[in-house]
Scaffold this active site. Structure first.
Site, mmCIF file in Angstrom:
data_model
loop_
_atom_site.group_PDB
_atom_site.id
_atom_site.type_symbol
_atom_site.label_atom_id
_atom_site.label_comp_id
_atom_site.label_asym_id
_atom_site.label_seq_id
_atom_site.Cartn_x
_atom_site.Cartn_y
_atom_site.Cartn_z
ATOM 1 N N LYS A 1 -1.136 85.795 73.164
ATOM 2 C CA LYS A 1 -2.247 86.605 73.910
ATOM 3 C C LYS A 1 -1.296 87.852 73.936
ATOM 4 O O LYS A 1 -0.161 88.081 74.040
ATOM 5 C CB LYS A 1 -2.232 86.012 75.348
ATOM 6 N N ARG B 1 6.370 87.806 77.849
ATOM 7 C CA ARG B 1 6.330 86.370 78.754
ATOM 8 C C ARG B 1 7.184 85.686 78.201
ATOM 9 O O ARG B 1 6.739 85.223 77.213
ATOM 10 C CB ARG B 1 4.783 86.113 79.310
ATOM 11 N N HIS C 1 4.422 80.234 86.933
ATOM 12 C CA HIS C 1 3.542 81.272 86.963
ATOM 13 C C HIS C 1 3.915 82.361 87.717
ATOM 14 O O HIS C 1 3.060 82.860 88.807
ATOM 15 C CB HIS C 1 2.106 80.350 87.695
ATOM 16 N N GLY D 1 -5.757 77.246 87.422
ATOM 17 C CA GLY D 1 -6.471 77.514 86.038
ATOM 18 C C GLY D 1 -6.363 76.358 85.335
ATOM 19 O O GLY D 1 -6.640 75.280 85.845
ATOM 20 N N ASP E 1 -12.150 70.950 81.225
ATOM 21 C CA ASP E 1 -12.823 72.348 81.866
ATOM 22 C C ASP E 1 -13.751 71.904 83.077
ATOM 23 O O ASP E 1 -14.572 71.102 83.021
ATOM 24 C CB ASP E 1 -13.855 72.520 80.585
ATOM 25 N N GLY F 1 -8.903 80.790 86.752
ATOM 26 C CA GLY F 1 -10.184 80.649 86.458
ATOM 27 C C GLY F 1 -10.943 79.755 87.495
ATOM 28 O O GLY F 1 -12.073 80.316 87.946
ATOM 29 N N ILE F 2 -10.314 78.806 87.731
ATOM 30 C CA ILE F 2 -10.958 77.967 89.132
ATOM 31 C C ILE F 2 -10.817 78.801 90.260
ATOM 32 O O ILE F 2 -12.047 78.687 90.931
ATOM 33 C CB ILE F 2 -10.392 76.425 89.001
ATOM 34 N N GLU G 1 -10.808 81.791 91.208
ATOM 35 C CA GLU G 1 -11.623 83.055 90.957
ATOM 36 C C GLU G 1 -13.104 82.640 90.882
ATOM 37 O O GLU G 1 -13.735 83.762 91.333
ATOM 38 C CB GLU G 1 -11.035 83.944 89.839
ATOM 39 N N ASN G 2 -13.363 81.513 90.631
ATOM 40 C CA ASN G 2 -14.837 81.344 90.220
ATOM 41 C C ASN G 2 -15.490 80.228 90.897
ATOM 42 O O ASN G 2 -16.758 80.195 90.854
ATOM 43 C CB ASN G 2 -14.942 81.129 88.501
HETATM 44 P P1 ADP Z 1 -5.558 79.307 81.476
HETATM 45 O O1 ADP Z 1 -4.601 78.439 82.785
HETATM 46 O O2 ADP Z 1 -5.537 78.769 80.475
HETATM 47 O O3 ADP Z 1 -5.507 80.838 81.661
HETATM 48 P P2 ADP Z 1 -7.936 79.826 83.449
HETATM 49 O O4 ADP Z 1 -7.192 80.588 84.268
HETATM 50 O O5 ADP Z 1 -8.770 80.765 82.277
HETATM 51 O O6 ADP Z 1 -6.802 78.914 82.493
HETATM 52 O O7 ADP Z 1 -8.806 78.773 83.667
HETATM 53 C C1 ADP Z 1 -9.415 77.874 83.151
HETATM 54 C C2 ADP Z 1 -10.318 76.974 84.048
HETATM 55 O O8 ADP Z 1 -11.115 77.670 84.884
HETATM 56 C C3 ADP Z 1 -10.896 75.887 83.519
HETATM 57 O O9 ADP Z 1 -10.903 74.762 84.260
HETATM 58 C C4 ADP Z 1 -12.450 76.494 83.653
HETATM 59 O O10 ADP Z 1 -13.373 75.520 83.696
HETATM 60 C C5 ADP Z 1 -12.375 77.301 85.109
HETATM 61 N N1 ADP Z 1 -13.355 78.087 85.139
HETATM 62 C C6 ADP Z 1 -13.669 79.378 84.585
HETATM 63 N N2 ADP Z 1 -14.939 79.627 85.204
HETATM 64 C C7 ADP Z 1 -15.422 78.859 85.886
HETATM 65 C C8 ADP Z 1 -16.439 78.787 86.772
HETATM 66 N N3 ADP Z 1 -17.503 79.856 86.641
HETATM 67 N N4 ADP Z 1 -16.884 77.866 87.431
HETATM 68 C C9 ADP Z 1 -15.912 76.732 87.472
HETATM 69 N N5 ADP Z 1 -14.824 76.710 86.719
HETATM 70 C C10 ADP Z 1 -14.579 77.827 86.115
#
Ligand code: ADP
Length: 410
Positions: free
Chosen positions: A34, A101, A190, A219, A292, A340-341, A343-344
């Site tokens: 990345k 990193r 992290h 995530g 996911d 990802g989890i 935040e979303n």
């Molecule tokens: P990484 O640790 O690889 O950087 P991320 O921080 O991008 O990963 O997080 C990936 C996770 O976030 C996955 O489980 C994905 O399903 C979840 N995720 C991303 N967007 C959403 C959403 N809108 N709702 C639920 N889960 C989400």
């Protein structure tokens, strides 16, 4: 250089001036790289990802300054070639420093350091603690060195932020020699994310400090940290990133006797057990569907029992961990969700907080529902015992900041 790349170079010449004194941030993993080029004022960046390295399908996905997306195939999938291409794509912007990193800094490094021969040797030596990651990180440093020997490079360790943990948190209850002679202890990971979001929360809260935060980075990898007055006091990951929370494909905490049990009862080798715990467990292992969460949430909504259990277990284990980590904080200001989890997923945040039902935490459901897709904000009700925040993580920004600081740049 591929034809696809050269056409966009012409278009972008005029943009180069908007990226003032940029820092290149590289995160070289075992199968992906990345990268982000971040301007001095942190307002502008170019990002990209080289993925599937080692395979014929290896490619770079690059987003230009004006948002245009490019894909460049990497013949043979070699790491070095991917890095060369990335550097070619970015050289017109005249980056002044490179921040890497690096996953493991052992107990030697509690802050970012400029790369020299000794530091590079240390990154390589510490592969005993991170066999998959540190060698790939070292490769990235050497690739940049070969092409740009005069550009200063800095390593930012994922473990460094947790070096403030006291022995009561970082030691395992094992014979002392394992620690003193073999460095067996909890390190935590992290670090850049926990540092970034806790600092940001302290900046945006109106609560007077010093602040005590529990930061939940959820995530694919998941970890939680107790941060007081800007210092990590305890965290969920340990000697390796396997300890702690249930994750996308990692189990998190299991009985330490599981290895011997599986070896004796099923004849599994240590390598097979390691692979199972790291790559076939967690949300994937329980749901049997995916790592996911979006896929699992959809299946759960359609009545899939294992998907429902995967979500319940995930939330229960995060809530239980946060409750226990709160013991590390002299004062509990609030919880910060990220990744990802974090935040979303509005429902995941709600369920985790329901697990902590004895803490007097009150959620403002409308505010919680609005915190998706990269929004930052609080979602605690006025009468909540603690604050609740969503802060999108920005590890690249933090690495760029630490890189500039280590070099004495502004
Ligand atoms: P990484 O640790 O690889 O950087 P991320 O921080 O991008 O990963 O997080 C990936 C996770 O976030 C996955 O489980 C994905 O399903 C979840 N995720 C991303 N967007 C959403 C959403 N809108 N709702 C639920 N889960 C989400």
């Amino acid at each position: 250089m591929s034809a696809g790349v050269s056409t966009t170079f012409d278009d972008k010449h005029s943009e180069a001036s908007t990226l003032t004194n940029p820092t290149l941030v590289l995160n070289c993993g075992s199968s992906s790289i990345k990268y982000a080029l971040i301007s001095e004022d942190e307002g502008t960046r170019i990002t990209g990802l080289a993925e599937n390295l080692g395979l014929d399908t290896a490619r770079i996905k690059h987003t230009t300054l004006n948002g245009e997306k490019l894909e460049i195939a990497i013949a043979g999938g070699r790491h070095e070639l991917a890095l060369q291409k990335i550097l070619e794509l970015l050289e017109q912007y005249h980056f002044i420093a490179v921040g890497h990193r690096v996953v493991h800094g052992g107990r030697e490094y509690s802050e970012a350091v400029r790369v020299d021969a000794h530091v590079l040797a240390e990154v390589k030596r510490l592969k005993v603690l991170a066999p998959l990651h540190n060698p790939a990180n070292a490769l990235g440093i050497e690739a940049v060195q070969a092409i740009y020997p005069d550009i200063p490079q800095v390593v930012v360790f994922d473990t460094a932020f947790h070096q403030t943990m006291p022995p009561v948190a970082f030691r395992y209850p094992l014979p002392k020699a394992l620690y003193s002679e073999h460095k067996i202890r909890r390190y935590g990971f992290h670090g850049t994310s926990h540092a970034y979001v806790s600092e940001r929360a302290s900046h945006i809260t109106s609560a007077t400090g010093p602040h005590g935060w529990l930061t939940a980075h959820l995530g694919n990898g998941c970890s939680a940290t107790a941060v007081y007055d800007g210092k990590s006091l305890d965290t969920s990951m340990g000697l390796t990133p396997l300890e702690g929370l249930m994750m996308g494909t990692r189990s998190g905490d299991v009985d330490p006797s599981l290895h011997i049990h599986l070896k004796r009862q099923l004849g599994m080798s240590l390598e097979e057990i390691d692979k199972m715990l790291n790559s076939e467990s967690g949300l994937l292992g329980i749901s049997g569907l995916s790592n996911d969460l979006r896929t699992i949430e959809q299946a759960a909504n359609e009545g899939h029992e294992d998907a429902k259990l995967a979500i319940e277990m995930f939330c229960y284990r995060v809530g239980k961990y946060l409750a226990s980590l709160s013991c590390a904080l002299p004062d509990f200001t609030g919880i910060v969700f990220t990744g990802g989890i974090g935040e979303n997923s509005v429902t995941t945040r709600t369920r985790i907080l329901e697990v902590m039902r004895h803490f007097g935490i009150k959620v403002d459901a409308d505010k919680n529902a609005g915190l998706v897709g990269g929004n930052e904000g609080s979602f605690h009700a006025d009468d909540s015992s603690i604050e609740l925040w969503v802060v999108p993580t920005d590890e690249e920004c933090r690495i760029a900041q630490e890189t500039r600081a280590a070099l004495g740049l502004k």
